[in-house]
Each structure stands twice: as C-alpha cells, then as structure tokens.
Design a protein around this motif. Structure first.
Motif, PDB file in Angstrom:
ATOM      1  N   LYS A   9       0.954  -1.252  -0.148  1.00 36.74           N
ATOM      2  CA  LYS A   9      -0.232   0.026   0.098  1.00 36.74           C
ATOM      3  C   LYS A   9       1.120   1.189   0.002  1.00 36.74           C
ATOM      4  CE  LYS A   9      -3.694  -2.174   2.566  1.00 36.74           C
ATOM      5  NZ  LYS A   9      -4.655  -1.970   3.771  1.00 36.74           N
ATOM      6  N   PRO A  10       0.382   2.315  -0.742  1.00 33.27           N
ATOM      7  CA  PRO A  10       1.297   3.511  -0.840  1.00 33.27           C
ATOM      8  C   PRO A  10       1.351   4.314   0.496  1.00 33.27           C
ATOM      9  CG  PRO A  10      -0.540   3.841  -2.046  1.00 33.27           C
ATOM     10  CD  PRO A  10      -0.747   2.446  -1.671  1.00 33.27           C
ATOM     11  N   VAL A  11       2.233   4.331   1.309  1.00 32.45           N
ATOM     12  CA  VAL A  11       2.387   4.900   2.433  1.00 32.45           C
ATOM     13  C   VAL A  11       3.375   5.911   2.548  1.00 32.45           C
ATOM     14  CG1 VAL A  11       0.914   3.406   4.101  1.00 32.45           C
ATOM     15  CG2 VAL A  11       3.788   3.346   3.888  1.00 32.45           C
ATOM     16  N   VAL A  12       3.272   7.015   3.237  1.00 27.50           N
ATOM     17  CA  VAL A  12       4.644   7.778   3.284  1.00 27.50           C
ATOM     18  C   VAL A  12       5.436   7.793   4.529  1.00 27.50           C
ATOM     19  CG1 VAL A  12       5.287  10.450   3.208  1.00 27.50           C
ATOM     20  CG2 VAL A  12       3.577   9.729   1.832  1.00 27.50           C
ATOM     21  N   ILE A  13       6.493   7.520   4.597  1.00 34.60           N
ATOM     22  CA  ILE A  13       7.349   7.357   5.854  1.00 34.60           C
ATOM     23  C   ILE A  13       8.376   8.558   6.000  1.00 34.60           C
ATOM     24  CG2 ILE A  13       7.012   4.810   5.856  1.00 34.60           C
ATOM     25  CD1 ILE A  13      10.501   6.020   4.408  1.00 34.60           C
ATOM     26  N   GLU A  14       9.074   8.539   7.133  1.00 38.14           N
ATOM     27  CA  GLU A  14      10.065   9.515   7.296  1.00 38.14           C
ATOM     28  C   GLU A  14      11.213   8.635   7.352  1.00 38.14           C
ATOM     29  OE1 GLU A  14       9.292  11.452  10.889  1.00 38.14           O
ATOM     30  OE2 GLU A  14       8.137  13.311   9.842  1.00 38.14           O
ATOM     31  N   ALA A  15      12.412   9.095   6.619  1.00 37.22           N
ATOM     32  CA  ALA A  15      13.503   8.435   6.537  1.00 37.22           C
ATOM     33  C   ALA A  15      14.919   9.443   6.774  1.00 37.22           C
ATOM     34  CB  ALA A  15      13.925   7.512   5.668  1.00 37.22           C
ATOM     35  N   LEU A  16      15.967   9.074   7.264  1.00 33.59           N
ATOM     36  CA  LEU A  16      17.290   9.955   7.743  1.00 33.59           C
ATOM     37  C   LEU A  16      18.363   8.667   7.071  1.00 33.59           C
ATOM     38  CD1 LEU A  16      18.541  12.503   8.562  1.00 33.59           C
ATOM     39  CD2 LEU A  16      18.556  11.445  10.908  1.00 33.59           C
ATOM     40  N   LEU A  17      19.318   9.171   6.064  1.00 36.43           N
ATOM     41  CA  LEU A  17      20.344   8.914   5.856  1.00 36.43           C
ATOM     42  C   LEU A  17      21.524   8.788   7.046  1.00 36.43           C
ATOM     43  CD1 LEU A  17      21.991   7.262   3.585  1.00 36.43           C
ATOM     44  CD2 LEU A  17      22.596   9.534   2.659  1.00 36.43           C
ATOM     45  N   VAL A  18      22.235   7.669   7.118  1.00 35.74           N
ATOM     46  CA  VAL A  18      23.040   7.714   8.294  1.00 35.74           C
ATOM     47  C   VAL A  18      24.598   7.808   7.655  1.00 35.74           C
ATOM     48  CG1 VAL A  18      23.839   6.439  10.248  1.00 35.74           C
ATOM     49  CG2 VAL A  18      21.751   6.141   9.896  1.00 35.74           C
ATOM     50  N   THR A  19      25.334   8.993   8.364  1.00 39.64           N
ATOM     51  CA  THR A  19      26.819   8.996   7.882  1.00 39.64           C
ATOM     52  C   THR A  19      27.437   9.330   9.168  1.00 39.64           C
ATOM     53  OG1 THR A  19      26.349  11.490   7.784  1.00 39.64           O
ATOM     54  CG2 THR A  19      26.141   9.967   5.637  1.00 39.64           C
ATOM     55  N   SER A  20      28.700   9.091   9.305  1.00 39.79           N
ATOM     56  CA  SER A  20      29.164   9.426  10.585  1.00 39.79           C
ATOM     57  C   SER A  20      28.906  10.671  11.010  1.00 39.79           C
ATOM     58  CB  SER A  20      30.817   9.209  10.406  1.00 39.79           C
ATOM     59  OG  SER A  20      31.020   7.920  10.480  1.00 39.79           O
ATOM     60  N   PRO A  21      29.054  11.782  10.206  1.00 39.63           N
ATOM     61  CA  PRO A  21      28.560  13.141  10.595  1.00 39.63           C
ATOM     62  C   PRO A  21      27.165  13.413  11.212  1.00 39.63           C
ATOM     63  CG  PRO A  21      29.776  13.319   8.792  1.00 39.63           C
ATOM     64  CD  PRO A  21      29.406  11.901   8.863  1.00 39.63           C
ATOM     65  N   THR A  22      26.250  12.654  10.680  1.00 37.35           N
ATOM     66  CA  THR A  22      24.731  12.721  11.041  1.00 37.35           C
ATOM     67  C   THR A  22      24.101  11.492  12.201  1.00 37.35           C
ATOM     68  OG1 THR A  22      24.119  11.073   9.352  1.00 37.35           O
ATOM     69  CG2 THR A  22      23.949  13.618   8.602  1.00 37.35           C
TER      70      THR A  22
END
Length: 88
Positions: A9-22
């Motif tokens: 089903k089309p749902v909108v999620i939140e996501a964050l790319l992980v890097t050492s600085p983040t």
C-alpha cells in the motif's frame, strides 16, 4: 495451491540517511545509541520490534507507520521508496 500477487500500500514514511557526521542526530531522532567503531565510523544501535539492530554509514533509518524505527540498507531503500515532494 492458489498463489496470489500483492502490492505494498502506498504510505509515506520518514527516513534519515546515516553517515558518521549525522549519526548523533539520527540516534537522537530514533532514540538510539551511537557507537564509535575502532575504524572511527559512528553507527547507530536502534531498539526495534525484532530486537536491537544497527544502522551503519550509508544505511537509512526509517520511521514506520506506527512510529517504530528500523534500519534499511541503501540498496533496498532505493528499490522500495521514492522521495515525496510537498507531502501533506
């Protein structure tokens, strides 16, 4: 046997790319814990519904539809999600 096909089903999620600085910001967002490896890389340990999982550099942390957090490898993320512009 009657095998059927299903579509997510089309749902909108939140996501964050992980890097050492983040990593610190990511850990704060998902209430995780930052660990610095011997290589100097920072990773984020996240308590998920399946137990503690680790998000490494280049992984995404996803906030699911019920507010749960979990890591996702970048290649799987790219195959599953696309960016939403001006989401309501």
């Amino acid at each position: 046997m009657n095998i059927k096909q299903y579509r997510k089903k089309p749902v909108v999620i939140e996501a964050l790319l992980v890097t050492s600085p983040t990593a610190d910001r990511a850990a704060e967002w998902c209430k995780g814990k930052v660990t610095q490896l011997n290589t100097g890389e920072k990773v984020v340990d996240i308590k998920t519904l399946e137990g503690t999982m680790r998000a490494s550099h280049g992984d995404y942390i996803i906030k699911g539809v019920q507010g749960e957090f979990y890591p996702c490898r970048a290649d799987i993320f790219a195959q599953t999600y696309e960016e939403v512009e001006n989401a309501a």
